[in-house]
Structure formats: C-alpha cells, structure tokens
Motif scaffolding. Structure first.
Motif, PDB file in Angstrom:
ATOM      1  N   PRO A  57     -29.966 -16.394 -61.614  1.00 41.47           N
ATOM      2  CA  PRO A  57     -28.834 -15.590 -61.142  1.00 41.47           C
ATOM      3  C   PRO A  57     -29.019 -14.100 -61.385  1.00 41.47           C
ATOM      4  CG  PRO A  57     -28.027 -17.585 -62.178  1.00 41.47           C
ATOM      5  CD  PRO A  57     -29.501 -17.569 -62.412  1.00 41.47           C
ATOM      6  N   ASP A  58     -29.533 -13.723 -62.564  1.00 46.64           N
ATOM      7  CA  ASP A  58     -29.753 -12.305 -62.840  1.00 46.64           C
ATOM      8  C   ASP A  58     -30.792 -11.713 -61.899  1.00 46.64           C
ATOM      9  OD1 ASP A  58     -27.878 -12.268 -64.826  1.00 46.64           O
ATOM     10  OD2 ASP A  58     -29.316 -12.336 -66.489  1.00 46.64           O
ATOM     11  N   GLU A  59     -31.868 -12.450 -61.646  1.00 43.76           N
ATOM     12  CA  GLU A  59     -32.902 -11.962 -60.731  1.00 43.76           C
ATOM     13  C   GLU A  59     -32.366 -11.829 -59.313  1.00 43.76           C
ATOM     14  OE1 GLU A  59     -36.772 -13.964 -63.005  1.00 43.76           O
ATOM     15  OE2 GLU A  59     -35.924 -14.895 -61.199  1.00 43.76           O
ATOM     16  N   VAL A  60     -31.565 -12.806 -58.893  1.00 46.61           N
ATOM     17  CA  VAL A  60     -30.986 -12.761 -57.550  1.00 46.61           C
ATOM     18  C   VAL A  60     -30.062 -11.559 -57.412  1.00 46.61           C
ATOM     19  CG1 VAL A  60     -29.424 -13.936 -55.946  1.00 46.61           C
ATOM     20  CG2 VAL A  60     -31.226 -15.229 -57.124  1.00 46.61           C
ATOM     21  N   ASP A  94     -24.554 -25.473 -55.711  1.00 49.71           N
ATOM     22  CA  ASP A  94     -23.123 -25.237 -55.927  1.00 49.71           C
ATOM     23  C   ASP A  94     -22.887 -24.013 -56.806  1.00 49.71           C
ATOM     24  OD1 ASP A  94     -22.480 -27.632 -54.546  1.00 49.71           O
ATOM     25  OD2 ASP A  94     -22.852 -28.778 -56.366  1.00 49.71           O
ATOM     26  N   ALA A  95     -23.747 -23.849 -57.818  1.00 48.20           N
ATOM     27  CA  ALA A  95     -23.491 -22.829 -58.837  1.00 48.20           C
ATOM     28  C   ALA A  95     -23.859 -21.423 -58.387  1.00 48.20           C
ATOM     29  CB  ALA A  95     -24.250 -23.187 -60.116  1.00 48.20           C
ATOM     30  N   LEU A  96     -25.054 -21.243 -57.813  1.00 46.47           N
ATOM     31  CA  LEU A  96     -25.539 -19.897 -57.538  1.00 46.47           C
ATOM     32  C   LEU A  96     -24.645 -19.111 -56.578  1.00 46.47           C
ATOM     33  CD1 LEU A  96     -27.718 -17.806 -58.138  1.00 46.47           C
ATOM     34  CD2 LEU A  96     -29.031 -18.729 -56.212  1.00 46.47           C
ATOM     35  N   VAL A 131     -23.215 -15.303 -57.603  1.00 49.58           N
ATOM     36  CA  VAL A 131     -23.578 -14.088 -56.850  1.00 49.58           C
ATOM     37  C   VAL A 131     -23.047 -14.206 -55.411  1.00 49.58           C
ATOM     38  CG1 VAL A 131     -25.551 -13.334 -58.201  1.00 49.58           C
ATOM     39  CG2 VAL A 131     -25.858 -15.125 -56.502  1.00 49.58           C
ATOM     40  N   PRO A 132     -21.733 -14.224 -55.258  1.00 46.00           N
ATOM     41  CA  PRO A 132     -21.156 -14.463 -53.926  1.00 46.00           C
ATOM     42  C   PRO A 132     -21.486 -13.377 -52.917  1.00 46.00           C
ATOM     43  CG  PRO A 132     -19.469 -13.716 -55.458  1.00 46.00           C
ATOM     44  CD  PRO A 132     -20.694 -13.980 -56.275  1.00 46.00           C
ATOM     45  N   GLN A 133     -21.856 -12.191 -53.412  1.00 43.27           N
ATOM     46  CA  GLN A 133     -22.133 -11.089 -52.504  1.00 43.27           C
ATOM     47  C   GLN A 133     -23.508 -11.198 -51.848  1.00 43.27           C
ATOM     48  OE1 GLN A 133     -22.183 -11.056 -55.736  1.00 43.27           O
ATOM     49  NE2 GLN A 133     -23.758  -9.686 -56.567  1.00 43.27           N
ATOM     50  N   TRP A 160     -27.371 -26.796 -49.602  1.00 43.44           N
ATOM     51  CA  TRP A 160     -27.359 -25.329 -49.662  1.00 43.44           C
ATOM     52  C   TRP A 160     -26.666 -24.739 -48.439  1.00 43.44           C
ATOM     53  CZ3 TRP A 160     -28.522 -21.817 -53.353  1.00 43.44           C
ATOM     54  CH2 TRP A 160     -29.224 -22.255 -54.478  1.00 43.44           C
ATOM     55  N   LEU A 161     -26.940 -25.275 -47.280  1.00 40.21           N
ATOM     56  CA  LEU A 161     -26.304 -24.774 -46.065  1.00 40.21           C
ATOM     57  C   LEU A 161     -24.795 -24.996 -46.115  1.00 40.21           C
ATOM     58  CD1 LEU A 161     -28.936 -25.964 -43.455  1.00 40.21           C
ATOM     59  CD2 LEU A 161     -28.459 -23.593 -44.112  1.00 40.21           C
ATOM     60  N   GLU A 162     -24.386 -26.143 -46.641  1.00 39.25           N
ATOM     61  CA  GLU A 162     -22.950 -26.424 -46.767  1.00 39.25           C
ATOM     62  C   GLU A 162     -22.277 -25.466 -47.741  1.00 39.25           C
ATOM     63  OE1 GLU A 162     -22.888 -30.489 -47.910  1.00 39.25           O
ATOM     64  OE2 GLU A 162     -23.573 -31.217 -45.938  1.00 39.25           O
ATOM     65  N   GLN A 163     -23.028 -24.959 -48.712  1.00 42.09           N
ATOM     66  CA  GLN A 163     -22.481 -24.024 -49.703  1.00 42.09           C
ATOM     67  C   GLN A 163     -22.593 -22.569 -49.245  1.00 42.09           C
ATOM     68  OE1 GLN A 163     -20.695 -24.921 -52.307  1.00 42.09           O
ATOM     69  NE2 GLN A 163     -21.020 -27.050 -51.695  1.00 42.09           N
TER      70      GLN A 163
END
Length: 208
Positions: free
Chosen positions: A111-114, A140-142, A146-148, A164-167
C-alpha cells in the motif's frame, strides 16, 4: 492486458497472433531497450518492439514493460509504443515519457509503495505486481487503502482477476494464467484455450 516476455521476435509473434485472435488485444512486450540483453530466442530491444508494433498496431494496443532508463524510454517512444510499464525507473525516464506524451504505469506492491507511485505524478496507473503475493483478499483491501489510485494488478488466476475488476481495478495484467509454459512447450492449442477463457472472463465483467 497480457505481459509477453522477450523470447525472440519469431516466437513472440506466434504467441501474439493467438492472443489477438482470441480477443486479448492489449499486449505489453518485455523490453530490454538500451540494455540489449539476449536469451536463447534472440536479441531484444527497441527494434523488435518497433517490428511488433508495425505488425499488430492495427489489431491491438501494444505497449512495453521493463522500462527503467531514459534510453529505454526514448526507445519505447521511437518504437511507437502505446504505453509503458516502468520498473524502478530513473526520474529522467519518466520525464522523457511525459514529454513525449506516452502514458505510463509504475510498478508497486505494498500500500505504501502504491500510494507513493501514484503521488509521484504523471502515471496513468499503478501496476500492482505481483498482486497475489498478499493473498486473494488484497483485492478487497488495497482499493480501500488507496482509493485515489488507478490500479492495474498482475494476477495469475482468472477468478482473482475477476475479483479485482469487481473491486474497481481499471484493468488486469495477465501472464502466467494465459501463457503458462507455452515458450517451452509450444503447445499453442492450450494457449488458445487459456486465452479464450481469459477473454470470456473479461467479457463477463464488461457485461455485468
């Protein structure tokens, strides 16, 4: 999107033809660029990428991955790539891509890298690679952490790709689930079936 490693021009063309015929028409070719590396299949680099683009650009969207140096970036631009995926790139490489108006994604995982990759600026997305290293629930989590960020995860399973596509992932990056061991087995019949299965999964998602 399917990541196709550099295995020599003739072998890559055979694989690319099957993928495009089965509807997987966004391809990123492994790119040695200025490093000029070779394997048993032949030389890699900008000239091979330009040849592939000249052959398939009317039927597919062709990019490259593994861009690191400014020389790589310039070679990708000169070859006519539609996009680039960058792995730990030099700042000058990103400047060269941005100046040329070539869309690029940045490799990241945690998450931090993303978040850092997205905040770096200029990228059209973050290539989460390999997305399955933290398990299936990472899909589900990522996106919540980082929603932006615009996410394009690399996955090895069609069911995980669908999750992933569904999320909300913008796209998925496939390789192992489609290519498997085709470059060693040359079993193009099985490649065609795997490509068709992936294409069906993507079509299901688009129609949902």
């Amino acid at each position: 999107m399917v990541l196709v490693p550099d295995k020599g021009l003739d072998r890559v063309m055979t694989v690319a033809e099957v993928l495009v015929q089965e509807g997987l028409d966004v391809l990123a070719f492994g790119f040695a660029g200025s490093r000029g590396t070779q394997d048993s299949g032949g030389a890699a680099g900008g000239s091979d990428l330009a040849t592939l683009i000249s052959i398939y650009s009317f039927r597919a969207t062709i990019g490259c991955y593994g861009v690191r140096s400014v020389e790589d970036a310039r070679a990708a631009v000169e070859a006519g790539a539609a996009f680039a995926i960058c792995s730990h790139p030099d700042p000058q490489a990103l400047t060269a891509l941005a100046t040329a108006g070539l869309p690029f994604l940045l490799d990241a995982l945690t998450p931090d890298e993303v978040a850092a990759a997205w905040q770096r600026g200029g990228a059209c997305g973050v290539h989460v690679r390999p997305a399955e290293v933290f398990g299936r629930r990472y899909a589900d989590a990522l996106p919540e952490i980082v929603p932006q960020a615009t996410l394009v995860p690399t996955v090895t399973d069609n069911d995980v790709a669908a999750e992933w596509l569904e999320q909300g992932a913008a796209a998925v990056s496939l390789s192992t689930s489609v290519l498997s061991r085709v470059f060693s087995s040359e079993d193009f019949g099985s490649l065609r079936q795997r490509a068709a299965d992936a294409s069906t999964m993507l079509a299901r998602h688009r129609s949902a």
